[in-house]
Design an enzyme around this catalytic site. Structure first.
Site, PDB file in Angstrom:
ATOM      1  N   SER A 170     -17.392 -31.531  16.796  1.00  0.00           N
ATOM      2  CA  SER A 170     -16.089 -31.800  16.204  1.00  0.00           C
ATOM      3  C   SER A 170     -15.858 -33.293  16.049  1.00  0.00           C
ATOM      4  O   SER A 170     -16.602 -33.969  15.344  1.00  0.00           O
ATOM      5  CB  SER A 170     -14.999 -31.111  17.013  1.00  0.00           C
ATOM      6  OG  SER A 170     -13.828 -30.979  16.247  1.00  0.00           O
TER       7      SER A 170
ATOM      8  N   ASP B 234     -15.533 -21.390  10.658  1.00  0.00           N
ATOM      9  CA  ASP B 234     -14.776 -22.430  11.352  1.00  0.00           C
ATOM     10  C   ASP B 234     -13.528 -22.753  10.529  1.00  0.00           C
ATOM     11  O   ASP B 234     -13.619 -23.325   9.445  1.00  0.00           O
ATOM     12  CB  ASP B 234     -15.650 -23.675  11.517  1.00  0.00           C
ATOM     13  CG  ASP B 234     -15.040 -24.712  12.447  1.00  0.00           C
ATOM     14  OD1 ASP B 234     -13.809 -24.679  12.653  1.00  0.00           O
ATOM     15  OD2 ASP B 234     -15.796 -25.558  12.954  1.00  0.00           O
TER      16      ASP B 234
ATOM     17  N   HIS C 205     -15.243 -22.396  15.568  1.00  0.00           N
ATOM     18  CA  HIS C 205     -15.501 -23.762  16.060  1.00  0.00           C
ATOM     19  C   HIS C 205     -16.162 -23.682  17.432  1.00  0.00           C
ATOM     20  O   HIS C 205     -15.527 -23.901  18.463  1.00  0.00           O
ATOM     21  CB  HIS C 205     -14.162 -24.499  16.127  1.00  0.00           C
ATOM     22  CG  HIS C 205     -14.267 -25.985  16.122  1.00  0.00           C
ATOM     23  ND1 HIS C 205     -14.915 -26.693  15.142  1.00  0.00           N
ATOM     24  CD2 HIS C 205     -13.789 -26.913  16.991  1.00  0.00           C
ATOM     25  CE1 HIS C 205     -14.816 -27.980  15.387  1.00  0.00           C
ATOM     26  NE2 HIS C 205     -14.156 -28.143  16.518  1.00  0.00           N
TER      27      HIS C 205
END
Length: 666
Positions: free
Chosen positions: A209, A315, A346
């Site tokens: 991320s 995601d 995610h």
């Protein structure tokens, strides 16, 4: 606490044997000649081995000068880099490469599935390094460096959410590891710390991320010494995280993220920085210089590092368009690359494909940081999850047989229930829908065969052969709005029964178990044992393949919106996220055009009715085999069970409460 023993290709990974393994590693290091940290297998392929004693590793902190004064206090900011490296290598003068994870989350929120944070002893020396990278790789002759971005944890400055300070925080550490930047033993002192006595200068950046986003950004500077990056669920353009072609996505302003990750002391000094971020990134979705500063895609040509991309196709936090545009830009510039695409949301691959991930990452770093010719650069480029825990590979991705293929919507048996074929619609054909922000993509898809007022749906006939989409799609829409503002959503859907990872549930496709498996060596303050996971699945009647959104007001200029004239037709092309999906025989492929996609897209100021001109509306899809593959898949009759017209369909979809902030450890 239950501990489970695991074997993977001859490597025994068990918490019950850590003490024995640590002793053996120490003895091996003491009796081996300097540099004897690798072993060849029967075929002669070398692999780094755990010959160093993790329990006696050097643990230290260095503060690196970024050259910026982000908080305006009159002195340049220093960012904290916590380091762990094998003591025996230092004692023998052997230089080692570095694996680095630069993050804003080490103190505020934690990393990984168990939200691990950094910990320190009473003297301020690092004790726990989150995740398994230190436990696994330090005994194998690597250093691990965990960098606090400016404004976070023990660093000076202010976090600027992907801007120059964020990227410089990590780039300065790469420079320091190569002797090009200044590091200090304390945050405010003058005693210098030097890495060139122990570092080869070769660095591999990794992270999920926000952390992976920093890896992308540093690679895009072309910094010397960064040999490879492994961005996991990472952003390539921050604009596209908060907006989509002018349409605001949820929480469409980055300033609150700065406040979220800044350290308690940074909160008192960084208000002005947050105000500047807010002013520079307007909710309107207009492109500003601040977005250019946070867009790494145009700088893909500067990338010297190899790139190993990992992303969840479902995601809904860092959406799949982020990897797709980065991948295409890297490919156009000949950057060496590899990709894993999962069915998860995610989620880190350590939590959906653990044994294969550790083995692959080990070989990747051995090749690019130690120079071992282990063949990983000659293996298939892509691993793709087709069903929960079932993977396929491709030599190149997208496959060379992929061709952009134009499919066209047409009118059907009832309003809003149309066809999807290669044949253009009849002149004058239209479909009409009214924006309803209470509905979204799964609501529309579940009623695909009903003439509902909130969407226009178009379906192929049931397929007689599998049909594969591989890459990004576009949908060109010509629409006449009834009001001065309008948002559009385009969605591709696989209509038919399947078992998929439940990406909309907590865990986003995984369930965390109580059992633990161990990946490396441990100390009392830093365990190498992590909770196991398993696939969390859902039985569905439809699967969203790809999606895209736009503000119709950006029809003339994607970087600036303008008011619409009611009753005037506008043509705009929506960019849909990259995907790789096989629509099985017996299923149907659907294109849906709607307004606000609930929980993913903020609604416009008005609720327009839009009329689509079907003769000037089409989808361009990346079909493997091209138009001929679509023709074969829609020819003849199908014997397999398919979704029946008029029957409600079920699927999974987003819920706002389940969507984390970028990089939030789940």
């Amino acid at each position: 606490m239950a501990i489970r023993e695991r074997r993977t290709r001859g490597v025994r990974l068990s918490c019950r044997t850590l003490a024995v393994a640590a002793t053996a590693a120490l003895m091996s290091a003491l009796v081996s000649p300097a540099g004897a940290t690798t072993r060849a297998d029967a075929s002669g392929v070398r692999e780094s081995r755990p010959v160093y004693f993790y329990g006696d590793a050097v643990r230290e902190s260095v503060w690196v000068d970024t050259g910026l004064d982000g908080d305006g206090d009159g002195r340049t900011d220093r960012v904290a880099a916590d380091i762990i490296r094998p003591r025996e290598a230092a004692a023998t003068g052997r230089k080692i490469p570095v694996i680095m994870d630069a993050s804003p989350y080490y103190a505020c929120c934690g990393r990984g599935n168990e939200s691990q944070k950094k910990t320190y002893d009473s003297a301020g020396n690092p004790v726990q390094f989150p995740l398994f990278y230190d436990n696994y790789f330090v005994p194998r002759g690597y250093a691990f460096v965990a960098v606090d971005l400016a404004g976070t944890n023990r660093s000076d400055g202010c976090d600027d959410v992907g801007g120059r300070s964020d990227v410089r925080s990590a780039k300065a550490v790469v420079d320091w590891l190569n002797g090009r930047a200044r590091g200090y033993t304390t945050r405010t002192g003058s005693e210098r710390a030097r890495a060139t006595t122990w570092s080869t200068g070769k660095v591999g950046m990794i992270g999920k991320s926000w952390d992976g986003t920093i890896a992308n950004g540093v690679a895009a500077t072309g910094v010397e010494g960064l040999e490879t990056i492994v961005p996991i669920g990472a952003i390539s353009s921050w604009y596209d995280y908060f907006h989509s072609q002018g349409a605001p996505l949820y929480n469409a302003n980055p300033s609150w993220l700065s406040d979220y990750v800044n350290s308690p002391e940074a909160h008192g000094r960084c208000g002005a920085v947050q105000d500047r971020i807010t002013a520079a990134t307007p909710y309107s979705g207009d492109w500003t210089p601040a977005w250019s500063e946070r867009d790494h895609v145009p700088d893909a040509g500067k990338v010297r590092a190899s790139v190993f991309v990992v992303h969840g196709q479902q995601d809904l936090n860092v959406r799949a368009n982020q990897f797709g545009q980065w991948w295409d830009a890297l490919a156009a510039r000949g950057v060496e690359r590899k990709i894993w695409l999962s069915q998860t949301g995610h989620v880190d691959p350590f939590d959906f494909r653990r044994a294969d991930w550790v083995r692959t990452l080990h070989r990747w770093f051995d090749h690019y940081l130690l120079g071992h010719d282990n063949g990983i650069d000659r293996e298939p480029m892509a691993d793709i999850e087709r069903a929960p825990d079932r993977w396929t590979t491709d030599r190149v991705w997208p496959p060379r047989a992929t061709e952009p293929t134009t499919l066209r919507p047409g009118t059907g048996r009832a309003p809003g229930v149309g066809t999807l074929t290669r044949t253009p619609a009849a002149p004058g054909a239209t479909e009409t829908f009214t924006d309803d922000p209470t509905l979204g993509e799964t609501d529309w898809a579940a009623r695909i065969d009903d003439p509902t007022p909130a969407k226009a749906g178009f379906t192929s006939r049931p397929l007689t052969r599998d049909l594969r989409l591989s890459g990004p799609s576009t949908v060109t829409v010509t629409a006449t709005p009834s009001t001065a503002t309008a948002h559009l959503t385009a969605v591709l859907v696989d209509l038919g029964p399947d078992t998929i990872r439940d990406y909309a549930a907590p865990g986003e496709g995984i369930t965390t178990l109580a059992l633990r498996s161990c990946w490396g060596a441990s100390t009392s303050g830093d365990s190498a044992c992590f909770k196991e996971t398993e696939a969390r699945t859902a039985d569905v009647d439809l699967t969203v393949v790809s999606r895209g959104w736009a503000d119709l007001g950006t029809w003339a200029d994607p970087r600036k919106g303008r008011p619409l004239t009611p009753g005037t037709a506008y043509t705009i092309t929506l960019k849909l996220a990259a995907a790789d999906h096989v629509v099985p025989a017996g299923h149907r492929l659907a294109l849906i055009v709607g307004g606000t996609d609930r929980d993913l897209l903020d609604p416009p100021s008005t609720m327009p009715t839009l009329t689509l001109d079907l003769t000037r509306t089409w989808a361009k899809l990346p079909l493997v085999g091209g138009a001929s593959a679509f023709a074969r898949a829609t020819a003849g009759t199908v014997g397999a069970r398919s979704a029946q017209a008029g029957q409600p369909l079920t699927g999974v979809g987003p819920a706002r409460s389940d969507i984390p902030v970028p990089g939030e450890a789940r």
